[in-house]
Motif scaffolding. Sequence first.
Motif, mmCIF file in Angstrom:
data_model
loop_
_atom_site.group_PDB
_atom_site.id
_atom_site.type_symbol
_atom_site.label_atom_id
_atom_site.label_comp_id
_atom_site.label_asym_id
_atom_site.label_seq_id
_atom_site.Cartn_x
_atom_site.Cartn_y
_atom_site.Cartn_z
ATOM 1 N N VAL A 1 -2.679 -2.488 5.484
ATOM 2 C CA VAL A 1 -3.412 -1.434 4.758
ATOM 3 C C VAL A 1 -4.814 -1.283 5.349
ATOM 4 O O VAL A 1 -5.299 -0.171 5.567
ATOM 5 C CB VAL A 1 -3.478 -1.735 3.241
ATOM 6 C CG1 VAL A 1 -4.449 -0.793 2.536
ATOM 7 C CG2 VAL A 1 -2.089 -1.627 2.625
ATOM 8 N N GLY B 1 0.790 -1.230 0.000
ATOM 9 C CA GLY B 1 0.000 0.000 0.000
ATOM 10 C C GLY B 1 0.814 1.268 0.000
ATOM 11 O O GLY B 1 0.269 2.354 -0.103
ATOM 12 N N ARG C 1 1.972 0.039 5.623
ATOM 13 C CA ARG C 1 1.071 -0.294 4.524
ATOM 14 C C ARG C 1 1.724 -1.410 3.703
ATOM 15 O O ARG C 1 1.637 -1.458 2.491
ATOM 16 C CB ARG C 1 0.788 0.965 3.690
ATOM 17 C CG ARG C 1 0.072 2.034 4.539
ATOM 18 C CD ARG C 1 -0.222 3.303 3.786
ATOM 19 N NE ARG C 1 -1.053 3.106 2.625
ATOM 20 C CZ ARG C 1 -2.391 2.969 2.647
ATOM 21 N NH1 ARG C 1 -3.035 2.991 3.797
ATOM 22 N NH2 ARG C 1 -3.058 2.827 1.528
#
Length: 161
Positions: free
Chosen positions: A140, A112, A134
């Motif tokens: 995420v 992410g 992330r």
Amino acid sequence: MLVAAGVVVVGFTGSLTAAHALSVPEPAPMPRPIPGLPLDLFPSGDPGTKLTVTFKADGKAAPVVMQLTCDPTGGDHPRAAEACDRLAAVKAEGSDPFAKPAPDEICTFIYGGPQTATVVGTWNGEGVDAKFTRANGCEVSRWDAIEPVLAPSTAPAAVKK
């Protein structure tokens, strides 16, 4: 002679019972509350939210350190009202946004972005010391659940979605 011994025994037994009755104190009456004096001896309370959030847009970026308080909303967090609203919503849902994913949780390998955040402080009366990345689908999802708390802005450098 037997008669005298029987009288002594009865008299002795009676004396022990009387002595015992006199030695056991009566229970004290329960204290009554004093009118007009509220004492909160066992606070149930939510001491509010006091968090320090450290955000980094990537591994080379300088950290952005933000203070966030809720109830009342304050601190220097640029999205304080939005962040406190999101934390209140998560509390109402009954979930813990600062809990780590379970070790056996299956996470997708979806990256992410390089953003990271660390949150330290108190939320709902509980200590918080959480790290957010992330790096995969689980992380995420954690990030997105409280994104206004973690990111200082909605700019692409702060949050890649």
